[in-house]
Write an enzyme that holds these catalytic residues in place. Structure first.
Site, PDB file in Angstrom:
ATOM      1  N   GLU A 112       0.995  -1.158   0.008  1.00  0.00           N
ATOM      2  CA  GLU A 112       0.113   0.075  -0.130  1.00  0.00           C
ATOM      3  C   GLU A 112       0.745   1.262   0.094  1.00  0.00           C
ATOM      4  OE1 GLU A 112      -3.446  -0.522   2.321  1.00  0.00           O
ATOM      5  OE2 GLU A 112      -3.391   1.696   3.089  1.00  0.00           O
ATOM      6  N   ASP A 114       0.073   5.438   0.554  1.00  0.00           N
ATOM      7  CA  ASP A 114      -0.641   6.023   0.992  1.00  0.00           C
ATOM      8  C   ASP A 114      -0.500   7.666   1.042  1.00  0.00           C
ATOM      9  OD1 ASP A 114      -2.220   3.798   2.017  1.00  0.00           O
ATOM     10  OD2 ASP A 114      -1.531   4.071   3.862  1.00  0.00           O
ATOM     11  N   GLU A 116      -2.836  10.426   3.246  1.00  0.00           N
ATOM     12  CA  GLU A 116      -4.172  10.681   4.137  1.00  0.00           C
ATOM     13  C   GLU A 116      -3.998  11.989   4.618  1.00  0.00           C
ATOM     14  OE1 GLU A 116      -5.373   6.197   6.137  1.00  0.00           O
ATOM     15  OE2 GLU A 116      -3.641   7.304   6.731  1.00  0.00           O
ATOM     16  N   GLN A 129      -0.609  12.867   5.935  1.00  0.00           N
ATOM     17  CA  GLN A 129       0.242  11.803   6.537  1.00  0.00           C
ATOM     18  C   GLN A 129       0.531  10.541   5.445  1.00  0.00           C
ATOM     19  OE1 GLN A 129      -0.577   9.491  10.237  1.00  0.00           O
ATOM     20  NE2 GLN A 129      -1.375   7.848   8.874  1.00  0.00           N
ATOM     21  N   THR A 130       1.660  10.308   5.035  1.00  0.00           N
ATOM     22  CA  THR A 130       1.878   9.310   4.112  1.00  0.00           C
ATOM     23  C   THR A 130       2.569   7.985   4.929  1.00  0.00           C
ATOM     24  OG1 THR A 130       4.254  10.200   4.047  1.00  0.00           O
ATOM     25  CG2 THR A 130       2.581  11.072   2.400  1.00  0.00           C
ATOM     26  N   ASP A 139       3.690   0.836   9.405  1.00  0.00           N
ATOM     27  CA  ASP A 139       4.230   1.599  10.642  1.00  0.00           C
ATOM     28  C   ASP A 139       5.255   2.424   9.934  1.00  0.00           C
ATOM     29  OD1 ASP A 139       2.429   0.378  12.313  1.00  0.00           O
ATOM     30  OD2 ASP A 139       3.989  -1.321  12.456  1.00  0.00           O
ATOM     31  N   ARG A 140       5.154   3.165   8.846  1.00  0.00           N
ATOM     32  CA  ARG A 140       6.242   4.076   8.446  1.00  0.00           C
ATOM     33  C   ARG A 140       5.574   5.420   8.185  1.00  0.00           C
ATOM     34  NH1 ARG A 140       7.177  -0.879   4.728  1.00  0.00           N
ATOM     35  NH2 ARG A 140       9.011  -1.915   5.449  1.00  0.00           N
ATOM     36  N   GLU A 141       5.039   5.835   9.184  1.00  0.00           N
ATOM     37  CA  GLU A 141       3.923   7.131   9.141  1.00  0.00           C
ATOM     38  C   GLU A 141       5.199   8.375   8.784  1.00  0.00           C
ATOM     39  OE1 GLU A 141       3.532   4.926  11.491  1.00  0.00           O
ATOM     40  OE2 GLU A 141       1.228   4.246  11.356  1.00  0.00           O
ATOM     41  N   ASP A 205     -12.225   8.630  15.813  1.00  0.00           N
ATOM     42  CA  ASP A 205     -11.357   7.777  16.911  1.00  0.00           C
ATOM     43  C   ASP A 205     -10.123   8.090  16.841  1.00  0.00           C
ATOM     44  OD1 ASP A 205     -11.716   6.465  14.426  1.00  0.00           O
ATOM     45  OD2 ASP A 205     -11.162   4.567  15.188  1.00  0.00           O
ATOM     46  N   TRP A 206      -9.522   8.671  15.767  1.00  0.00           N
ATOM     47  CA  TRP A 206      -7.824   8.779  15.815  1.00  0.00           C
ATOM     48  C   TRP A 206      -7.434  10.031  14.808  1.00  0.00           C
ATOM     49  CZ3 TRP A 206      -5.325   8.653  11.228  1.00  0.00           C
ATOM     50  CH2 TRP A 206      -5.855   8.024  10.166  1.00  0.00           C
ATOM     51  N   ARG A 285       8.620   4.312  19.691  1.00  0.00           N
ATOM     52  CA  ARG A 285       8.047   3.227  19.061  1.00  0.00           C
ATOM     53  C   ARG A 285       9.185   2.148  18.586  1.00  0.00           C
ATOM     54  NH1 ARG A 285       4.265   5.202  14.193  1.00  0.00           N
ATOM     55  NH2 ARG A 285       3.957   2.951  14.200  1.00  0.00           N
TER      56      ARG A 285
END
Length: 299
Positions: A112, A114, A116, A129-130, A139-141, A205-206, A285
Protein backbone atom coordinates in the site's frame (compact mmCIF):
# COMPACT_ATOMS: atom_id res chain seq x y z
CA UNK A 1 49.10 23.62 -21.25
CA UNK A 2 47.58 21.56 -24.06
CA UNK A 3 48.76 18.35 -22.39
CA UNK A 4 47.25 19.38 -19.07
CA UNK A 5 43.97 20.27 -20.77
CA UNK A 6 43.93 16.93 -22.56
CA UNK A 7 44.57 15.07 -19.32
CA UNK A 8 41.72 16.94 -17.61
CA UNK A 9 39.36 16.05 -20.46
CA UNK A 10 40.39 12.41 -20.21
CA UNK A 11 39.57 12.40 -16.49
CA UNK A 12 36.14 13.89 -17.23
CA UNK A 13 35.47 11.21 -19.87
CA UNK A 14 36.46 8.45 -17.46
CA UNK A 15 34.08 9.83 -14.82
CA UNK A 16 31.22 9.99 -17.36
CA UNK A 17 31.86 6.44 -18.56
CA UNK A 18 32.05 5.06 -15.02
CA UNK A 19 28.83 6.86 -14.09
CA UNK A 20 27.10 5.41 -17.13
CA UNK A 21 28.27 1.92 -16.30
CA UNK A 22 26.95 2.32 -12.79
CA UNK A 23 23.58 3.49 -14.04
CA UNK A 24 24.24 7.06 -12.87
CA UNK A 25 22.04 8.87 -15.39
CA UNK A 26 20.73 12.37 -14.63
CA UNK A 27 17.46 12.45 -12.72
CA UNK A 28 14.35 14.12 -14.15
CA UNK A 29 11.01 15.38 -12.85
CA UNK A 30 7.88 13.33 -13.64
CA UNK A 31 6.10 14.17 -16.85
CA UNK A 32 3.12 16.52 -16.72
CA UNK A 33 -0.03 14.54 -15.83
CA UNK A 34 -2.76 14.22 -18.44
CA UNK A 35 -6.24 15.19 -17.22
CA UNK A 36 -9.00 12.74 -18.18
CA UNK A 37 -12.67 12.35 -17.17
CA UNK A 38 -13.47 10.27 -14.10
CA UNK A 39 -15.31 7.53 -16.04
CA UNK A 40 -12.26 6.72 -18.18
CA UNK A 41 -10.36 5.01 -15.35
CA UNK A 42 -12.55 5.00 -12.23
CA UNK A 43 -15.77 3.54 -10.80
CA UNK A 44 -17.52 4.12 -7.44
CA UNK A 45 -16.48 1.76 -4.64
CA UNK A 46 -19.41 2.29 -2.27
CA UNK A 47 -22.26 4.73 -1.51
CA UNK A 48 -22.58 5.78 -5.12
CA UNK A 49 -25.33 8.26 -4.20
CA UNK A 50 -22.73 10.27 -2.22
CA UNK A 51 -20.67 10.93 -5.38
CA UNK A 52 -21.67 14.00 -7.42
CA UNK A 53 -20.46 14.51 -10.99
CA UNK A 54 -19.72 17.98 -12.40
CA UNK A 55 -19.13 18.96 -16.04
CA UNK A 56 -19.60 15.46 -17.42
CA UNK A 57 -17.25 13.82 -14.94
CA UNK A 58 -14.36 16.25 -15.33
CA UNK A 59 -14.87 17.02 -11.64
CA UNK A 60 -16.18 14.72 -8.90
CA UNK A 61 -17.34 15.62 -5.41
CA UNK A 62 -17.38 13.14 -2.52
CA UNK A 63 -19.92 13.73 0.26
CA UNK A 64 -19.69 12.58 3.88
CA UNK A 65 -22.64 12.81 6.24
CA UNK A 66 -23.62 10.98 9.41
CA UNK A 67 -24.94 8.01 7.43
CA UNK A 68 -21.88 7.26 5.30
CA UNK A 69 -18.85 8.44 3.43
CA UNK A 70 -17.97 7.28 -0.06
CA UNK A 71 -15.12 6.41 -2.38
CA UNK A 72 -13.97 5.30 -5.81
CA UNK A 73 -11.31 3.06 -7.36
CA UNK A 74 -9.60 2.39 -10.66
CA UNK A 75 -11.14 -0.13 -13.02
CA UNK A 76 -7.79 -1.86 -13.44
CA UNK A 77 -4.79 -2.85 -11.32
CA UNK A 78 -1.30 -1.51 -11.94
CA UNK A 79 2.26 -2.66 -11.35
CA UNK A 80 4.37 0.54 -11.35
CA UNK A 81 3.51 3.88 -12.91
CA UNK A 82 2.72 7.54 -12.30
CA UNK A 83 -0.57 8.40 -10.59
CA UNK A 84 -1.86 11.90 -9.96
CA UNK A 85 -5.01 13.60 -8.67
CA UNK A 86 -6.02 17.22 -8.20
CA UNK A 87 -7.86 17.53 -4.89
CA UNK A 88 -9.58 20.36 -3.03
CA UNK A 89 -10.03 19.24 0.57
CA UNK A 90 -12.97 19.66 2.94
CA UNK A 91 -13.24 23.31 3.96
CA UNK A 92 -14.03 24.80 7.36
CA UNK A 93 -14.25 22.59 10.43
CA UNK A 94 -13.21 19.19 9.06
CA UNK A 95 -12.02 17.63 12.34
CA UNK A 96 -12.53 13.87 12.43
CA UNK A 97 -12.66 13.44 8.66
CA UNK A 98 -10.07 11.76 6.47
CA UNK A 99 -9.66 12.26 2.73
CA UNK A 100 -7.53 9.42 1.35
CA UNK A 101 -5.73 8.83 -1.95
CA UNK A 102 -3.80 5.55 -2.09
CA UNK A 103 -2.68 2.47 -3.98
CA UNK A 104 -3.38 -0.94 -2.46
CA UNK A 105 -3.08 -4.60 -3.43
CA UNK A 106 -5.81 -7.11 -2.63
CA UNK A 107 -4.34 -9.85 -0.47
CA UNK A 108 -3.56 -10.30 3.24
CA UNK A 109 0.17 -9.46 2.94
CA UNK A 110 -0.79 -6.37 1.06
CA UNK A 111 1.28 -3.56 -0.35
CA UNK A 112 0.00 0.00 0.00
CA UNK A 113 1.13 3.57 -0.79
CA UNK A 114 -0.86 6.19 1.14
CA UNK A 115 -1.77 9.85 1.11
CA UNK A 116 -4.13 10.59 4.02
CA UNK A 117 -5.34 14.13 4.71
CA UNK A 118 -6.38 14.52 8.34
CA UNK A 119 -9.13 17.07 8.98
CA UNK A 120 -8.76 20.00 11.35
CA UNK A 121 -10.61 22.41 13.57
CA UNK A 122 -11.22 25.72 11.82
CA UNK A 123 -8.03 27.76 11.61
CA UNK A 124 -5.66 24.86 12.21
CA UNK A 125 -3.46 23.52 9.38
CA UNK A 126 -4.27 20.31 7.56
CA UNK A 127 -1.96 17.38 8.26
CA UNK A 128 -0.85 15.13 5.41
CA UNK A 129 0.15 11.63 6.51
CA UNK A 130 2.02 9.27 4.18
CA UNK A 131 2.76 5.61 4.71
CA UNK A 132 4.18 2.65 2.79
CA UNK A 133 3.14 -0.97 3.40
CA UNK A 134 5.16 -3.82 1.93
CA UNK A 135 4.34 -7.47 2.52
CA UNK A 136 1.65 -6.45 5.02
CA UNK A 137 4.03 -4.34 7.13
CA UNK A 138 3.37 -0.64 7.52
CA UNK A 139 4.20 1.54 10.54
CA UNK A 140 6.21 3.93 8.35
CA UNK A 141 4.11 7.03 8.98
CA UNK A 142 5.35 10.51 8.24
CA UNK A 143 3.28 13.63 8.85
CA UNK A 144 3.71 17.13 7.52
CA UNK A 145 1.83 20.42 7.68
CA UNK A 146 0.92 21.61 4.21
CA UNK A 147 2.40 25.05 3.41
CA UNK A 148 -0.83 26.33 1.81
CA UNK A 149 -4.58 26.16 2.43
CA UNK A 150 -5.62 22.99 0.54
CA UNK A 151 -9.33 23.84 0.76
CA UNK A 152 -9.47 26.99 -1.39
CA UNK A 153 -7.91 25.74 -4.63
CA UNK A 154 -6.98 22.47 -6.30
CA UNK A 155 -3.50 21.09 -5.70
CA UNK A 156 -1.82 18.09 -7.30
CA UNK A 157 -0.87 14.99 -5.28
CA UNK A 158 1.05 12.28 -7.12
CA UNK A 159 3.03 9.08 -6.75
CA UNK A 160 5.86 7.86 -8.99
CA UNK A 161 6.38 4.13 -8.38
CA UNK A 162 8.91 1.98 -10.19
CA UNK A 163 11.31 -0.84 -9.33
CA UNK A 164 13.78 1.60 -7.75
CA UNK A 165 11.75 4.05 -5.67
CA UNK A 166 8.38 5.40 -4.59
CA UNK A 167 8.31 9.21 -4.67
CA UNK A 168 5.47 11.31 -3.22
CA UNK A 169 4.85 14.79 -4.66
CA UNK A 170 2.68 17.73 -3.61
CA UNK A 171 2.37 19.87 -6.71
CA UNK A 172 5.98 19.67 -7.97
CA UNK A 173 7.58 19.34 -4.54
CA UNK A 174 8.78 15.91 -3.40
CA UNK A 175 7.72 15.28 0.20
CA UNK A 176 8.98 11.73 0.58
CA UNK A 177 11.05 9.02 -1.09
CA UNK A 178 10.95 5.31 -0.24
CA UNK A 179 13.70 3.48 -2.11
CA UNK A 180 14.01 -0.19 -2.92
CA UNK A 181 16.18 -1.43 -0.04
CA UNK A 182 15.78 -5.17 -0.46
CA UNK A 183 19.55 -5.46 -0.11
CA UNK A 184 19.12 -4.09 3.44
CA UNK A 185 16.43 -6.65 4.27
CA UNK A 186 13.51 -4.24 3.75
CA UNK A 187 10.60 -5.55 1.68
CA UNK A 188 9.58 -3.40 -1.27
CA UNK A 189 6.34 -3.37 -3.33
CA UNK A 190 7.40 -4.87 -6.66
CA UNK A 191 5.26 -7.90 -7.54
CA UNK A 192 1.68 -7.20 -6.44
CA UNK A 193 -0.47 -5.07 -8.74
CA UNK A 194 -2.46 -2.38 -6.96
CA UNK A 195 -5.66 -0.50 -7.56
CA UNK A 196 -5.82 3.23 -6.94
CA UNK A 197 -8.45 4.36 -4.44
CA UNK A 198 -9.79 7.57 -3.00
CA UNK A 199 -12.31 8.05 -0.23
CA UNK A 200 -13.83 10.48 2.25
CA UNK A 201 -14.80 8.97 5.59
CA UNK A 202 -15.23 9.56 9.31
CA UNK A 203 -12.26 8.61 11.51
CA UNK A 204 -12.81 10.72 14.60
CA UNK A 205 -11.52 7.89 16.78
CA UNK A 206 -7.95 8.79 15.67
CA UNK A 207 -7.70 11.36 12.88
CA UNK A 208 -7.60 14.73 14.69
CA UNK A 209 -5.37 15.11 17.74
CA UNK A 210 -5.41 11.36 18.32
CA UNK A 211 -9.20 11.21 18.40
CA UNK A 212 -9.69 13.96 20.98
CA UNK A 213 -11.39 16.20 18.39
CA UNK A 214 -14.69 14.69 17.23
CA UNK A 215 -16.60 15.26 14.01
CA UNK A 216 -19.14 18.11 14.24
CA UNK A 217 -22.05 16.61 12.31
CA UNK A 218 -23.93 19.91 12.37
CA UNK A 219 -21.51 20.98 9.61
CA UNK A 220 -22.30 18.01 7.37
CA UNK A 221 -22.24 17.27 4.55
CA UNK A 222 -18.47 17.47 4.23
CA UNK A 223 -17.30 17.74 0.62
CA UNK A 224 -13.96 16.91 -1.04
CA UNK A 225 -13.57 17.75 -4.74
CA UNK A 226 -11.45 15.99 -7.36
CA UNK A 227 -10.33 16.44 -10.93
CA UNK A 228 -7.42 15.35 -13.12
CA UNK A 229 -7.74 11.57 -12.63
CA UNK A 230 -4.35 10.84 -14.20
CA UNK A 231 -3.24 7.20 -14.46
CA UNK A 232 -0.14 6.18 -16.43
CA UNK A 233 0.76 2.68 -15.27
CA UNK A 234 1.48 -0.86 -16.33
CA UNK A 235 -1.98 -2.41 -16.20
CA UNK A 236 -1.90 -6.02 -15.04
CA UNK A 237 -4.15 -8.76 -13.74
CA UNK A 238 -4.38 -9.16 -9.98
CA UNK A 239 -2.16 -12.26 -10.23
CA UNK A 240 0.64 -10.67 -12.28
CA UNK A 241 4.15 -10.96 -10.83
CA UNK A 242 5.90 -8.53 -13.18
CA UNK A 243 5.17 -5.65 -15.52
CA UNK A 244 5.05 -6.82 -19.13
CA UNK A 245 6.45 -3.47 -20.32
CA UNK A 246 9.19 -3.23 -17.71
CA UNK A 247 11.96 -0.97 -18.98
CA UNK A 248 9.85 0.45 -21.82
CA UNK A 249 7.78 3.20 -20.12
CA UNK A 250 9.00 6.74 -19.36
CA UNK A 251 8.75 6.26 -15.59
CA UNK A 252 10.86 3.12 -15.88
CA UNK A 253 13.90 4.86 -17.41
CA UNK A 254 17.25 5.42 -15.60
CA UNK A 255 16.58 9.15 -15.06
CA UNK A 256 13.62 8.26 -12.81
CA UNK A 257 15.53 5.97 -10.47
CA UNK A 258 16.19 8.83 -8.06
CA UNK A 259 15.45 12.50 -7.43
CA UNK A 260 17.76 15.19 -8.77
CA UNK A 261 19.74 17.62 -6.61
CA UNK A 262 17.12 20.37 -6.75
CA UNK A 263 14.38 17.93 -5.75
CA UNK A 264 16.47 16.76 -2.80
CA UNK A 265 16.93 20.39 -1.74
CA UNK A 266 13.17 20.85 -1.77
CA UNK A 267 12.68 17.60 0.13
CA UNK A 268 15.18 18.82 2.74
CA UNK A 269 13.14 22.04 3.06
CA UNK A 270 9.99 20.00 3.73
CA UNK A 271 11.85 17.93 6.32
CA UNK A 272 13.28 21.02 8.00
CA UNK A 273 10.24 23.30 8.07
CA UNK A 274 7.05 21.23 7.78
CA UNK A 275 7.61 17.71 9.13
CA UNK A 276 5.87 17.07 12.46
CA UNK A 277 6.36 13.30 12.71
CA UNK A 278 8.82 10.89 11.12
CA UNK A 279 8.94 7.21 12.10
CA UNK A 280 12.69 7.27 11.49
CA UNK A 281 13.12 9.56 14.52
CA UNK A 282 10.69 7.80 16.86
CA UNK A 283 12.79 6.00 19.46
CA UNK A 284 9.75 5.37 21.69
CA UNK A 285 8.18 3.11 19.07
CA UNK A 286 11.41 1.79 17.56
CA UNK A 287 14.54 1.17 19.59
CA UNK A 288 16.64 1.17 16.42
CA UNK A 289 16.24 3.20 13.26
CA UNK A 290 14.87 1.26 10.29
CA UNK A 291 17.69 0.57 7.79
CA UNK A 292 16.07 2.39 4.85
CA UNK A 293 15.93 5.73 6.67
CA UNK A 294 19.46 6.87 5.78
CA UNK A 295 19.09 5.79 2.16
CA UNK A 296 15.79 7.70 1.89
CA UNK A 297 17.45 10.77 3.46
CA UNK A 298 14.88 10.69 6.26
CA UNK A 299 17.45 10.40 9.06
Amino acid sequence: MAAAKGAAMAVVMVVVVVAALLGGAAAAPPRKPVDVPFQKSYVPTWAQDHIHYVDGGKEVQLYLDKTTGTGFQTRGSYLFGHFSMHIKLVAGDSAGTVTAFYLSSQNSEHDEIDFEFLGNRTGQPYILQTNVFSGGKGDREQRIYLWFDPTTEYHSYSVLWNLYMIAFFVDDTPIRVFKNSKDLGVRYPFNQPMKLYSSLWNADDWATRGGREKTDWSRAPFVASYRGFHVDGCEASAEAQYCATQGARWWDQPEFRDLDDEQYRRLAWVRRTHTIYNYCDDRERYAAMSPECHRDRDA
